[in-house]
Design an enzyme around this catalytic site. Structure first.
Site, PDB file in Angstrom:
ATOM      1  N   ARG A 221       0.845  -1.189   0.000  1.00  0.00           N
ATOM      2  CA  ARG A 221       0.000   0.000   0.000  1.00  0.00           C
ATOM      3  C   ARG A 221       0.883   1.242   0.000  1.00  0.00           C
ATOM      4  O   ARG A 221       1.938   1.271   0.656  1.00  0.00           O
ATOM      5  CB  ARG A 221      -0.898   0.033   1.248  1.00  0.00           C
ATOM      6  CG  ARG A 221      -2.076  -0.926   1.203  1.00  0.00           C
ATOM      7  CD  ARG A 221      -3.124  -0.495   0.187  1.00  0.00           C
ATOM      8  NE  ARG A 221      -4.306  -1.338   0.193  1.00  0.00           N
ATOM      9  CZ  ARG A 221      -4.493  -2.408  -0.583  1.00  0.00           C
ATOM     10  NH1 ARG A 221      -3.561  -2.781  -1.435  1.00  0.00           N
ATOM     11  NH2 ARG A 221      -5.622  -3.102  -0.517  1.00  0.00           N
ATOM     12  N   HIS A 269      -0.887  -0.055  -9.701  1.00  0.00           N
ATOM     13  CA  HIS A 269      -1.579  -0.914  -8.731  1.00  0.00           C
ATOM     14  C   HIS A 269      -2.204  -2.129  -9.437  1.00  0.00           C
ATOM     15  O   HIS A 269      -3.424  -2.305  -9.432  1.00  0.00           O
ATOM     16  CB  HIS A 269      -2.656  -0.129  -7.974  1.00  0.00           C
ATOM     17  CG  HIS A 269      -3.097  -0.805  -6.709  1.00  0.00           C
ATOM     18  ND1 HIS A 269      -3.376  -0.142  -5.558  1.00  0.00           N
ATOM     19  CD2 HIS A 269      -3.295  -2.114  -6.417  1.00  0.00           C
ATOM     20  CE1 HIS A 269      -3.743  -0.994  -4.609  1.00  0.00           C
ATOM     21  NE2 HIS A 269      -3.707  -2.218  -5.122  1.00  0.00           N
TER      22      HIS A 269
END
Ligand code: NDP
Ligand code: OXD
Length: 306
Positions: A221, A269
């Protein structure tokens, strides 16, 4: 059984069709404000209003492995929070990390640049024993990545909260062992959940403990990484570079220094995508198990935040 779908940034129709086909006896719908409360929900970063309208929901099924967005909300107190438990993600993550590792270790970008200039030039082979790979987070994804990296005969180290014994992996556990883990690591892979304990864990103090010429592969993250600290350590020459799949702000803003940085590789991502069919099958299996009073895997410990 009433099932509600409330997934930000996700087209709900295919989820609706897949869940309804798998559970024809259930009433499945896409949430709209004021809809009747559900027994179960399939969610991704749902708005607080949705959660406030579900005071007695039995379980919230997150359509990702990481529950950090969900854990920032006020959750119905009795609801189980269930994350995706692999569902086709670990093999993707192993591919991504091995690709990034080998691209860096074998200097394929340099070869590509040489070839683009018509140069037939060899580089001195690097030795695996000089490139220990340290994996932060030895959960569902981290363990699969550790296995895959070990198959390429790199020395592998792993760091987790609780102690582990994994074949071919030198395991470290707990905060006290972090310096020993980092100082033995050449390529660091982050596969931690984002929690109060791990936010900002990739910072100047920790990254500077990597072996000189260290490299970061960050696939967890954006909130784990202090981006300026990474840039400083690369500029100072302590780190050779990084492959980054996740960012403080996503999408990565136009003009961000990472886009054009010669030593940083950016992907959007995408290292391990949610696979819809596998995920629906897993979630439906768990709903049926819960209806029979059976335990299910992937239940989040709210105290730990993952
Ligand atoms: P798991 O919950 O299975 O594993 C988490 C691991 O992190 C565990 O080994 C856990 O230790 C360890 N850990 C947690 N907190 C700490 C801490 N404070 N100190 C040391 N170790 C800690 O998660 P997954 O492997 O399924 O997923 C990991 C993360 O990957 C997700 O949370 C998500 O953020 C990210 N992800 C990113 C994707 C992408 O496309 N970029 C896709 C999917 C996931 P212990 O074993 O002791 O509990
Ligand atoms: C996840 C993700 O957590 O896609 O599954 O990042």
């Amino acid at each position: 059984m009433r099932i509600s779908i409330c997934c930000t940034d996700t087209k709900p129709e295919p989820w609706l069709a897949g869940l309804q086909a798998a559970l024809p006896q259930a009433e499945v719908s896409v949430w709209a404000p004021g809809a009747p409360a559900a027994d179960y929900a399939v969610v991704w970063a749902p708005p607080q209003q949705f959660l406030d309208e579900q005071p007695h929901i039995k379980a919230l099924f997150n359509i990702g492995a990481g529950v950090d967005a969900l854990m920032q909300r006020n959750l119905p107190p009795e609801a189980l929070v269930v994350r995706l438990d692999d569902a086709g993600m670990s093999v993707q993550m192993a591919e991504y990390v091995c690709h990034a590792l080998i691209r860096h270790f074998r200097e394929f970008d340099q070869y590509e640049a040489d070839v683009a200039q018509g140069k037939w030039s060899y580089r001195r082979p690097r030795l695996r024993r000089d490139c220990p790979v340290g994996i932060m987070g030895l959960g569902v994804l981290g363990q699969r990545v550790a296995q895959a990296v070990a198959q390429f005969e790199f020395p592998v180290l792993g760091w987790s909260r609780s102690a582990k014994q994994l074949t071919g992996v030198q395991c470290f556990a707990g905060d006290a062992t972090l310096p020993a883990f980092l100082s033995r690591t050449q390529v660091l892979v982050c596969l931690l959940p984002l929690t109060e304990d791990t936010r900002g864990i990739l910072n100047r103090q920790t990254l500077s403990q990597l072996r000189p010429g260290g490299y970061l592969i960050h696939v967890a993250r954006g909130g784990h990484l202090v981006e300026q600290d990474l840039l400083t350590l690369i500029d100072q020459g302590h780190l050779a570079g990084a492959t980054l799949d996740v960012f403080q702000t996503e999408p990565l803003p136009g003009g961000h220094v990472f886009w054009q940085h010669p030593k940083i590789i950016v992907t959007p991502h995408t290292s391990a995508r949610t696979l819809r069919d596998e995920s629906i099958a897993q979630i439906v299996g768990k709903m049926l198990a819960l209806e029979c009073g059976e335990p299910v895997a992937g239940v989040v410990d709210r105290g730990r935040g993952y």
